[in-house]
Scaffold this active site. Sequence first.
Site, PDB file in Angstrom:
ATOM      1  CE  LYS A  71      12.447  27.381 -46.596  1.00  0.00           C
ATOM      2  NZ  LYS A  71      11.547  26.585 -47.232  1.00  0.00           N
ATOM      3  CB  SER A 146      11.238  23.503 -45.775  1.00  0.00           C
ATOM      4  OG  SER A 146      10.612  24.453 -47.002  1.00  0.00           O
ATOM      5  CB  SER A 170       7.857  24.821 -48.152  1.00  0.00           C
ATOM      6  OG  SER A 170       8.537  23.292 -47.826  1.00  0.00           O
TER       7      SER A 170
HETATM    8  N1  GLN Z   1       7.228  18.487 -48.148  1.00  0.00           N
HETATM    9  C1  GLN Z   1       8.029  19.044 -49.799  1.00  0.00           C
HETATM   10  C2  GLN Z   1       9.312  18.656 -49.883  1.00  0.00           C
HETATM   11  O1  GLN Z   1       9.584  18.355 -49.439  1.00  0.00           O
HETATM   12  C3  GLN Z   1       7.954  20.718 -50.345  1.00  0.00           C
HETATM   13  C4  GLN Z   1       8.740  21.607 -49.515  1.00  0.00           C
HETATM   14  C5  GLN Z   1       9.059  23.167 -50.438  1.00  0.00           C
HETATM   15  O2  GLN Z   1       7.972  23.733 -51.106  1.00  0.00           O
HETATM   16  N2  GLN Z   1       9.731  23.247 -49.638  1.00  0.00           N
HETATM   17  O3  GLN Z   1       9.426  18.337 -50.810  1.00  0.00           O
END
Ligand code: GLN
Length: 480
Positions: A71, A146, A170
């Site tokens: 990522k 994400s 994520s």
């Molecule tokens: N969807 C969650 C957020 O936007 C988790 C994102 C993540 O785990 N990086 O904070």
Amino acid sequence: MKNIAFATIKELREMLDKKEISAAELLDIFIKRFDQFDPELGSALEIFDKESVLGSAAKSGPLAGIPGIAKDVIAQKGRALTCASKILRGFVSTFDATAVARIKEAGGLFLGRANCDEFAMGSSNENSAYKNAHNPWDLSRVPGGSSGGPSVAVAAGLVPWSLGTDTGGSVRQPAAFCNNVGLLPTYGHVSRYGLVAYGSSLDKIGVFSRTVYDNALVFSQIAGNDQLKDSSSLPVNPKDYTSLLNGKLRKDLVLGVVSNALYADGVDPEIVVAIEQAIEELKRQGARIKHVELPVLLYANSAYTIISRAEAASNLAKFDGVRYGLRDQAAVLEQMYSKTRHKGFGDEVRRRILVGNYVLSAGHAAEFYANAKKVQNMVQHDFAKIFEEVDLCIMPVTPTPAFKIGCITSSLEMDLQDIFTTPISVAGVPAMSVPCGFTKSKLPIGMQLVGPHLSEELLFQTAHAYEQATLWHTMHPQGY
Ligand code: GLN
């Protein structure tokens, strides 16, 4: 010859060892698959040139010659690092993240930078400043976020493994949406050195793969002590997490079904049925099932929202146009900061910086941030109590399967996507998303296994026994 696209690391290892294929040929196949499929999938922001990839890693080791992708919030030496944001356009990392360095030492090849939500903020990969990623099971749907890119790349057979990050879900949520195995390690078990921080007290680097064995194999390379570079790293020695994977559950295993999650309002009935069937299967294999409750479930998500925004606001303060990436010129320094930040950050990131600064501001910090930290204590306490009674918990990863791109427009509704993942993040304990079936319209469903601190070995062992008996992971999306 085997179907290389969907081969596991274990199978590719054998082919390489028997010299049925060379590392260069294998890399070539995967790079060509990106050329062919990624224009519609959007899983990568960049694929590197072949020679530089081959020259970047050790020639021997458990992952020698096995390509994967990271990522684009994880630093790779000499490569761009953008966090899918415009503000870091043009920034090149001068060093490898510890997880990247360790995989390279084990021979693993990083063939590119995977797409994601900007600064890992989102649940759908729709917040990338560059492009959306699409779910290979249905291109009109999100792959989750994400870490959408790393998940899509594994699901569509473009690489056998990838690294993502999970702050509030994520890795687990995109794994569930795309039929991958996704691991969220214990906080501190994988070094955060070289990971661009979103919510530092919640961020974890995790692994996507097609099988539990592969996941354990990659995790074994990156886990363990790195206290010299990351002070929150746990003093845990590396070990081989594949050694207990014999397809059997541990004797006398007690599993706790989190009833107020599985039977919460709004959980898709097809997800409930799939998880109930998974529970039956685990019971058949000898696990004892108990029903448990996580009373602070709803509040945990709110606490996550406040803590993550507060930390995001402080972490992102450093992107001011002086040291990294984009700079918008202005006559006065203050204006340069604000013009750069306005141009460089997308809407969601700006919203979080605003909320984060608000909840930390004088007069509000006690009301919001301090209360959120108290709720965090309660969540940790609740989990600790549950784990006195059961070895692992089972709950859904998400309330629904993958949703349509563009269909969720309110950020509150988007935050509710994480209702079953954020409590675990706030508790700091490890969890896995494991494929456990499909909806009638052929969308993947994931089951979440959650364990106490440093229970990764038991998580892998349990998930592996389940996987070997059900084989959901052998299903692949059509057309790839
Ligand atoms: N969807 C969650 C957020 O936007 C988790 C994102 C993540 O785990 N990086 O904070």
